[in-house]
Scaffold this motif. Structure first.
Motif, short mmCIF file in Angstrom:
data_model
loop_
_atom_site.label_atom_id
_atom_site.label_comp_id
_atom_site.label_asym_id
_atom_site.label_seq_id
_atom_site.Cartn_x
_atom_site.Cartn_y
_atom_site.Cartn_z
N ARG A 46 -2.12 -11.97 -9.27
CA ARG A 46 -0.90 -11.47 -8.81
C ARG A 46 0.30 -12.64 -8.90
O ARG A 46 1.23 -12.31 -9.48
CB ARG A 46 -0.82 -10.87 -7.54
CG ARG A 46 0.27 -10.38 -6.72
CD ARG A 46 0.25 -9.83 -5.47
NE ARG A 46 0.23 -11.20 -4.46
CZ ARG A 46 -0.33 -11.10 -3.45
NH1 ARG A 46 -0.72 -9.99 -2.88
NH2 ARG A 46 -0.36 -12.36 -2.72
N PHE A 51 4.67 -12.09 -14.05
CA PHE A 51 4.74 -10.79 -14.70
C PHE A 51 5.35 -10.92 -15.94
O PHE A 51 6.43 -11.84 -15.90
CB PHE A 51 5.46 -10.15 -13.68
CG PHE A 51 6.05 -8.70 -14.42
CD1 PHE A 51 4.95 -7.91 -14.85
CD2 PHE A 51 7.15 -8.24 -14.26
CE1 PHE A 51 5.28 -6.40 -15.47
CE2 PHE A 51 7.73 -7.10 -14.80
CZ PHE A 51 6.69 -6.26 -15.37
N GLN A 71 1.33 -8.44 -18.04
CA GLN A 71 1.61 -7.00 -17.70
C GLN A 71 0.61 -6.21 -16.93
O GLN A 71 -0.56 -6.95 -16.81
CB GLN A 71 2.55 -6.21 -18.50
CG GLN A 71 2.19 -6.44 -20.03
CD GLN A 71 0.78 -5.46 -20.53
OE1 GLN A 71 0.43 -4.95 -19.25
NE2 GLN A 71 0.83 -5.28 -21.59
N CYS A 72 0.73 -4.85 -16.88
CA CYS A 72 -0.25 -4.09 -16.02
C CYS A 72 -1.56 -4.29 -16.65
O CYS A 72 -2.90 -4.53 -16.23
CB CYS A 72 0.25 -2.72 -15.45
SG CYS A 72 0.35 -1.76 -17.46
N ASN A 73 -1.71 -3.97 -18.23
CA ASN A 73 -2.97 -3.90 -18.73
C ASN A 73 -3.66 -5.26 -19.22
O ASN A 73 -4.76 -5.49 -19.03
CB ASN A 73 -2.59 -3.42 -20.12
CG ASN A 73 -2.06 -1.81 -19.95
OD1 ASN A 73 -2.66 -1.18 -19.06
ND2 ASN A 73 -1.16 -1.47 -20.82
N LYS A 75 -3.02 -8.20 -17.31
CA LYS A 75 -3.40 -8.69 -15.92
C LYS A 75 -4.73 -7.95 -15.34
O LYS A 75 -5.45 -8.82 -14.79
CB LYS A 75 -2.44 -8.73 -14.84
CG LYS A 75 -1.08 -9.51 -15.30
CD LYS A 75 -0.13 -9.34 -14.34
CE LYS A 75 -0.34 -10.46 -13.19
NZ LYS A 75 0.92 -10.73 -12.23
N HIS A 120 -0.91 2.57 -19.56
CA HIS A 120 -0.96 1.84 -18.02
C HIS A 120 -2.35 1.84 -17.35
O HIS A 120 -3.13 2.74 -17.82
CB HIS A 120 0.14 2.56 -17.03
CG HIS A 120 -0.03 2.13 -15.66
ND1 HIS A 120 0.37 0.67 -15.35
CD2 HIS A 120 -0.22 2.43 -14.54
CE1 HIS A 120 0.15 0.60 -14.13
NE2 HIS A 120 0.05 1.58 -13.42
N TRP A 122 -5.08 0.50 -13.97
CA TRP A 122 -5.43 -0.55 -12.88
C TRP A 122 -6.89 -0.80 -12.70
O TRP A 122 -7.64 0.17 -13.34
CB TRP A 122 -4.77 0.23 -11.59
CG TRP A 122 -5.14 1.37 -11.03
CD1 TRP A 122 -6.77 1.74 -10.78
CD2 TRP A 122 -4.64 2.66 -10.35
NE1 TRP A 122 -6.78 2.77 -10.14
CE2 TRP A 122 -5.67 3.45 -9.91
CE3 TRP A 122 -3.28 2.76 -10.38
CZ2 TRP A 122 -5.04 4.61 -9.32
CZ3 TRP A 122 -2.98 4.15 -9.77
CH2 TRP A 122 -3.88 5.05 -9.42
N GLU A 135 -3.87 -2.03 -7.80
CA GLU A 135 -2.64 -1.96 -8.95
C GLU A 135 -1.66 -3.06 -8.49
O GLU A 135 -0.57 -3.29 -9.03
CB GLU A 135 -2.06 -0.70 -9.21
CG GLU A 135 -1.21 -0.46 -10.15
CD GLU A 135 -0.16 0.62 -9.96
OE1 GLU A 135 0.14 1.14 -10.87
OE2 GLU A 135 0.41 0.51 -8.79
N ILE A 138 0.50 -6.52 -10.06
CA ILE A 138 1.17 -6.62 -11.31
C ILE A 138 2.46 -7.65 -11.10
O ILE A 138 2.49 -8.22 -12.16
CB ILE A 138 1.62 -5.29 -12.13
CG1 ILE A 138 0.32 -4.32 -12.20
CG2 ILE A 138 2.32 -5.21 -13.14
CD1 ILE A 138 0.49 -2.76 -12.27
N GLN A 182 3.25 0.00 -8.89
CA GLN A 182 3.95 0.94 -10.34
C GLN A 182 3.34 2.54 -10.19
O GLN A 182 3.60 3.15 -10.86
CB GLN A 182 3.58 0.26 -11.61
CG GLN A 182 4.08 -1.05 -11.96
CD GLN A 182 3.89 -1.43 -13.36
OE1 GLN A 182 3.11 -1.07 -14.16
NE2 GLN A 182 4.64 -2.56 -13.69
#
Length: 257
Positions: A46, A51, A71-73, A75, A120, A122, A135, A138, A182
């Motif tokens: 995190r 980010f 980013q989300c994917n 990380k 996206h 998680w 999640e 992110i 998110q």
């Protein structure tokens, strides 16, 4: 035989890569309880992995670690690889989010180029015979803090990389239960996958040809500079002012497992 698929090494989840094993050894995470192993890995991804936008969603975990941002994917890929290296079973839950969640980060000049729905994901981690959704890793704390300071009176926000109905106190701290940052931007549930390799084997973002080249070589660097500015407290205004923070996003569709 026990089901080991949620601990498997894959091309993207290169959990035995020297950089990942060295990180775990250096920080002593193997000596922790399973609950605290999850928390240590989660906090690291995190806040120590800032980010930002990598060159591709399919980047290997060890390369995301080397980048120092994601980013989300991406990380999620790194978090999964570290968790599996720590012996923690985990899997991926795939979604799409409305592109309005990235408004304020994607420059308005090229915002029209972004796909309406963006891939996206998680991480779901297994602890004490339960699957827990993660999640909230992110956005790093500095980015989130800047958004909270910029919008002190808001409870909901779907822009600047955040999609939450509780901006001032989102559930992002590991306490053995679900975390989100998110979730409010989700517009489709794509299901559960053993690995990011399996997810991206079935779903690819529509960034090909000239648009893909522009994203990889120009636009994402522009986006990362805007994220860095937000981290410093310079949150850009959106066209339409407060109306720009109220996108026309369909009702959230997802399955808690």
């Amino acid at each position: 035989m026990p089901d080991t698929r949620f601990l498997d090494v894959t091309p993207m989840l290169d959990s035995k890569a020297p950089a990942i094993t060295a990180l775990i050894s250096e920080l002593g995470w193997q000596r922790l309880s399973p609950h605290d192993r999850i928390g240590a890995a989660y906090d690291y991804v995190r806040d120590e992995i800032l980010f930002g936008y990598n060159v591709a969603d399919t980047r290997q975990a060890s390369l995301v670690l080397a980048d120092g941002y994601g980013q989300c994917n991406t990380k999620a890929t790194l978090l999964m690889a570290v968790l599996r290296a720590l012996g923690i079973p985990c899997r991926l839950h795939g979604f799409t989010i409305d592109k309005s969640l990235q408004r304020g980060i994607v420059p308005e000049l090229v915002y029209w180029m972004a796909p309406r729905s963006i891939l996206h994901s998680w991480v779901e981690v297994r602890l004490d015979a339960q699957w827990i959704n993660l999640e909230g890793f992110i956005l790093d704390q500095q980015v989130l803090g800047s958004l909270q300071a910029a919008f002190p009176g808001r409870t909901s926000l779907c822009a600047y990389g955040a999609g939450t109905d509780c901006l001032q106190a989102p559930m992002i701290t590991w306490q053995g239960r679900d975390t989100y940052i998110q979730r409010a931007g989700i517009n489709a549930d794509l299901g559960i996958f053993d690995s990011p390799d399996a997810f991206f084997g079935q779903h690819q973002q529509d960034l090909t040809g000239v648009r893909g080249w522009l994203y990889r070589n120009i636009i994402r660097h522009w986006m990362n500079r805007r994220v860095a500015a937000i981290r410093r407290g310079a949150v850009p205004a959106l066209p339409g002012g407060d109306k720009g923070l109220k996108p026309d996003v369909p009702d959230r569709v997802f399955t808690d497992s």
